[in-house]
Design an enzyme around this catalytic site. Structure first.
Site, PDB file in Angstrom:
ATOM      1  CG  HIS A  77     -20.420  26.302  20.889  1.00  0.00           C
ATOM      2  ND1 HIS A  77     -20.037  24.981  20.912  1.00  0.00           N
ATOM      3  CD2 HIS A  77     -21.789  26.288  20.907  1.00  0.00           C
ATOM      4  CE1 HIS A  77     -21.104  24.208  20.969  1.00  0.00           C
ATOM      5  NE2 HIS A  77     -22.168  24.971  20.958  1.00  0.00           N
TER       6      HIS A  77
ATOM      7  CG  HIS B 164     -23.876  22.690  17.113  1.00  0.00           C
ATOM      8  ND1 HIS B 164     -25.243  22.806  17.258  1.00  0.00           N
ATOM      9  CD2 HIS B 164     -23.352  22.960  18.337  1.00  0.00           C
ATOM     10  CE1 HIS B 164     -25.531  23.149  18.512  1.00  0.00           C
ATOM     11  NE2 HIS B 164     -24.393  23.259  19.182  1.00  0.00           N
TER      12      HIS B 164
ATOM     13  CG  ASP C  57       2.522  20.712  13.023  1.00  0.00           C
ATOM     14  OD1 ASP C  57       3.549  20.201  13.518  1.00  0.00           O
ATOM     15  OD2 ASP C  57       2.350  20.829  11.790  1.00  0.00           O
TER      16      ASP C  57
ATOM     17  CG  HIS D  58     -23.104  20.736  23.111  1.00  0.00           C
ATOM     18  ND1 HIS D  58     -23.047  21.610  24.166  1.00  0.00           N
ATOM     19  CD2 HIS D  58     -23.488  21.479  22.052  1.00  0.00           C
ATOM     20  CE1 HIS D  58     -23.397  22.820  23.760  1.00  0.00           C
ATOM     21  NE2 HIS D  58     -23.673  22.761  22.486  1.00  0.00           N
TER      22      HIS D  58
ATOM     23  CE1 TYR E  25       3.410  27.307   9.455  1.00  0.00           C
ATOM     24  CE2 TYR E  25       1.779  28.549  10.698  1.00  0.00           C
ATOM     25  CZ  TYR E  25       2.183  27.945   9.530  1.00  0.00           C
ATOM     26  OH  TYR E  25       1.365  27.979   8.438  1.00  0.00           O
TER      27      TYR E  25
END
Lengths: 241, 241, 241, 241
Positions: free
Chosen positions: B108, B110, B133, B173, B227
């Site tokens: 997480h 910001h 991709d 958020h 890849y």
């Protein structure tokens, strides 16, 4: 046991060192994130080029883990690094080397502002003298092409052959740049993003003032001929070593 | 005295080392300021995960002060770091681990541009091949939810379950990303901000050119499968160690 | 064998050290890429100035490879660094030193936001107190001029003579700044880009609130006289050494 | 000879160390250029505060050259650093300390996005949860005021007294932030610029979704009370030492 003559081995080693080091310039100028982006360099005097391994982080690149390919993009087995896969863009680089014999280096990034122009399919107009110096006019858009055949390589070559610009913005994808050496192609990648960013910001605030074509021509001609140190390859100036 | 079998202890230590180190990637890519943001990693073979302590600066994170939690988000007492509180987002991470058994890492942040899309409640359209991709389509918006119950975790799971994207922008958020490992989730966080920034800039200058859906599908399929290096977990490529 | 008196030799060496070091500030503040940009400094008590060599990377600049020129911009042969070519902007620097005797330093960059204003031919309005302090009003636009004669130097001098601003944005090109020392001119380059960026961003979001002229005058007057440490040259404050 | 009791001398030294170090956070987060910006910290248990010297570069700041002032902003003669002038914003800091006894730190910067809002005289709306956590609502605009009397200090105090926000954007000037400690005020400066940047970018791309007032209230209440480690001063969390 070596696969090549001592001269070619020495040339390969030099290109390995250069290509590994030049990836650091992509990081320095913020052109890449994570493992994205790649630099390759042609081996002078041989049908070979050196390129980044696929999916390896920038902190871990060394001359030894760079990968040696032939001009079909096939890894030369038994050479340093050949146990790994080369960059997933290797076929595009190989196509350029096969079809543009004067090209000694190729760079691909997803640098932010260049990709932003590419997502609109819009060439970057030449409204600043630094761009006239470096690219001699606008930076063009190449076709939409995806990995899997020669279409990316062909799009680069078809767009840049005979064009002053050493940079092409592949539609919805991002910039590929070429140069007489790998360092020259990296310089083009740095200057391409710089131009993309500056002209983006300039235009979002109001109308741009065009530069007369003859002034663009004069700036480009001078820069090709007199910039940098006597005896330098013009396009290789300024590379720290 | 140890609480777990030697194998689990060894796995915990490895995840502690990885999670502590991966926080440095959030700093490197400018995704966090001050003490904001957090990475967690599931302990393979155990109902446990490792997460950042709350309100501790990035310079001070070590394997030892990472915090071990069970899948209810409860700190395992008596373990290294357990005298501190875990990240205030721990309940959301725990909810994801409980409900998405294939998820091995959660991140997480910001990060600026991702939050900007979140403040408008607008998904990021897939107009660049790098996004095709990595995410296989748009990056979706999740519901408005605030800390205090399971609503953030539920919003993440409800949005990402069955979705190609490993990133969700929680309304007003910011982004949460998931991955098969903590490194994969961190990569998703880096690529999410890169996509958010590039598409923001592209669109502010004019209309975007869409990528045909079948091309997006082809790019996503290839990237999931080919890849990186043979033998690598696809989603764990490029992590320096 | 030395070409100059011991006093002048000592002054030259001090300016070489300062000018080499000050190029690092251009890098620190992101004003330059690759080998672009240049700083020069007048040698006190002599008709000489020291400038960056052309096309040399920022990592490789030293006091020894800085180039000594006379006020016509001719390299003083036999001096350290004189085997290389000076910056391609040397003629413009020389013109400024010949025509503005109080100028002790000149800087040129292609810094992003300053060039963006230059590409529109638009002066930067003085709407923030930091700009009033430093420049005493708007940062003006200079004429379009290209390398090859005195037109760049003349454009700088014609624009800045009698103007409060130490920065001019040459049309379609970029900023040149002057100062009482090389450090002062570098400070002006840093503050010019800072103002260009801040006012660009401010204006793109809505109407700007003007600062009354008498307040601009008061801020400028105060800053010229009382800022910094007693005994400092006002314009040389804050330079690390 | 010392001027103060051993306890006060020890407290002064601790604040000197903290304030010198915290200036590095302004550099780390890109809030300042050249010698601009300043941090001060109140000495607990004494009518004194410590502040940056005027016009000194960030590389050269040490505990020893920080300047000790009384609450009228007068340098305490005979103390370390007292031979230099304090920051030109010292009077504003002193006014805040005199009129807001709970304030333990004050920070001033010209950070780019915060100044951009200040140049339009527009408060930053609270549309992201991180801003609700940290500031509990919008970041307000303070009056236009220039150096020379108490008007800057009075503008800060009149705006922030009784306000949830620890940041005020002084019109046409820039942000001042306060905190229970110098570290807390620096955190507010970092988060203020982060909010200014994120909301600027969010809004330039389309309409923002408001956060209901009761959710803002709930987020703010939680963050004041439960974030960080038990035993920490809430507002001092995350400071590396």
């Amino acid at each position: 046991m070596t696969l090549f003559s001592p001269d070619v081995e020495a040339a390969i080693m030099q290109v390995r060192v250069d290509v590994a080091r030049l990836h650091g310039e992509l990081v320095r100028y913020g052109l890449v994130v994570w493992t994205g982006g790649n630099v390759s360099g042609r081996v002078p005097g041989a049908d070979l080029f050196v390129i980044k391994p696929s999916g390896v982080g920038y902190d871990d690149l060394t001359a030894e883990n760079m990968i040696l390919c032939d001009l079909d993009g096939v890894v030369v087995s038994g050479t340093s690094g050949s146990e790994r896969s080369p960059s997933s863009d290797t076929a595009a680089h190989a196509y350029v080397y096969r079809h543009m014999p004067d090209v000694g280096g190729v760079v691909h990034t997803h640098s932010t502002f260049a990709v932003a122009w590419a997502a609109r399919g819009e060439e970057i107009p030449c409204v600043i003298t630094g761009m006239a110096d470096e690219f001699g006019g606008p930076i063009p858009i190449g076709p939409f092409a995806i990995i899997g055949d020669d279409s990316i390589g062909r799009g680069i070559v078809d767009t840049l052959r005979g064009h002053r610009s050493r940079a092409v913005l592949m539609l919805n994808h991002g910039p590929f740049t070429i140069g007489v050496t790998a360092a020259d192609a990296v310089k083009a990648a740095v200057m391409c993003e710089d131009a993309a960013r500056t002209v983006h910001l300039a235009r979002e605030a109001g109308p741009l003032i065009p530069i007369p074509q003859e002034k663009i021509d004069a700036l480009y001609a001078r820069y090709q001929n007199v910039y940098g140190q006597a005896g330098d390859d013009r396009r290789d100036d300024g590379v720290t070593s």
